[in-house]
Design an enzyme around this catalytic site. Structure first.
Site, mmCIF file in Angstrom:
data_model
loop_
_atom_site.group_PDB
_atom_site.id
_atom_site.type_symbol
_atom_site.label_atom_id
_atom_site.label_comp_id
_atom_site.label_asym_id
_atom_site.label_seq_id
_atom_site.Cartn_x
_atom_site.Cartn_y
_atom_site.Cartn_z
ATOM 1 C CE1 TYR A 65 -2.306 -3.108 0.540
ATOM 2 C CE2 TYR A 65 -3.565 -2.408 2.704
ATOM 3 C CZ TYR A 65 -3.211 -3.439 1.999
ATOM 4 O OH TYR A 65 -3.826 -4.802 1.805
ATOM 5 N N PRO A 211 -14.601 -6.524 2.130
ATOM 6 C CG PRO A 211 -15.401 -5.763 5.012
ATOM 7 C CD PRO A 211 -14.252 -5.838 3.084
#
Length: 294
Positions: A65, A211
């Site tokens: 990231y 999610p």
């Protein structure tokens, strides 16, 4: 380390990662936080701090990231870390290759990546270190064994894996104790159901990434709309509530750069699905939603 604060887990409760870190079951994925200098970075720091204020005790990041920039942002926002905060980072993917990244889980490379992550996070020990991807060029026992050596040296608290099959998890467990698995999983994407079942049987934390990525699909399901209406909840909240109800080992890590969305996500910890609502949601199926990389 600062002293820990009083964090409210909500109805979702807590889970003990590796038998050491008892965390609230909705964590925070830091991948989306902007890291470039300027107002957006300041806002990102505020979001990370607010997450901890609201009771988040598990934050997920990775070398990938921003090639370490995300780890540095979290250190800027949260160091010295509260005693009850578990920050997990991932290694095993480096710059290079035609896509700009490449697998590299050679033992000597993993050691270097871990040392660099410790420096960026300003800590001497990573509570949970996850292998971002298994390197197809390196035997699993060598990759996981290298992390096991680092754990014995005290640089890693616990070892986790990401995007593995049930067979790969079983093989890795022959080389070291595995505390977590981070795979793509949500209501509309249940490809890794066998992995979740294996984690549940072994008491291993299962961190589903993306999610709530399927929230845009929820309007296509009458069952989903009915449950959301009954709960007076948003699509992402219902998706998180379903994950929390799916298994006690599931620790969702929704990510956002918005304070409003952060608060919305964390409020899902207080939602309770009835058995009838769970049955309705369990009828929802969908194709693989595999875009993106955790």
């Amino acid at each position: 380390m600062t002293s820990s604060t009083s964090n409210t887990p909500g109805a979702a409760g807590t889970f003990s990662v590796g038998g050491e870190y008892r965390v609230n079951r909705i964590g925070f994925g830091a991948m989306r936080l902007p890291t470039e200098p300027g107002p957006e970075r300041k806002a990102a720091v505020a979001v990370a701090r607010r997450a901890v204020e609201l009771g988040v005790t598990l934050i997920d990041t990775a070398h990938l990231y921003g090639w370490g920039a995300n780890e540095e942002l979290l250190a800027e926002a949260l160091h010295p870390y509260p005693d009850d905060l578990l920050i997990t980072t991932k290694v095993g993917v480096v710059r290079g290759g035609p896509e700009g990244w490449a697998y590299d889980a050679r033992p000597e490379s993993l050691r270097e990546q871990v040392e660099e992550g410790l420096r960026r996070l300003r800590t001497e020990r990573v509570g949970l270190l996850q292998l971002h991807r298994l390197d197809p060029k390196v035997p699993v026992a060598e990759q996981v064994g290298a992390l096991h050596d680092l754990r014995r040296e005290g640089k890693i608290g616990h070892i986790g894996l990401s995007e593995v099959t049930a067979a790969e998890l079983a093989e890795a467990r022959q080389a070291a104790v595995i505390a977590s698995v981070q795979n793509r999983y949500n209501l509309f994407d249940r490809e890794h159901e066998p992995v979740l079942e294996a984690c549940e049987a072994a008491g291993i934390a299962f961190l589903p990434w993306r999610p709530v990525a399927a929230a845009a699909e929820t309007g296509r399901s009458a069952e989903f709309a009915a449950v959301a209406a009954e709960l007076g909840a948003t699509g992402p909240q219902v998706l998180l509530a379903w994950l929390l109800a799916r298994s006690p080992v599931v620790l969702p890590i929704p990510g956002t750069a918005s304070l409003a969305h952060l608060e919305e996500n964390l409020a899902a910890a207080d939602l309770r699905l009835t058995d009838a609502q769970r049955r309705l949601l369990d009828r929802v199926t969908g194709p693989d939603r595999g875009a993106g990389r955790p």
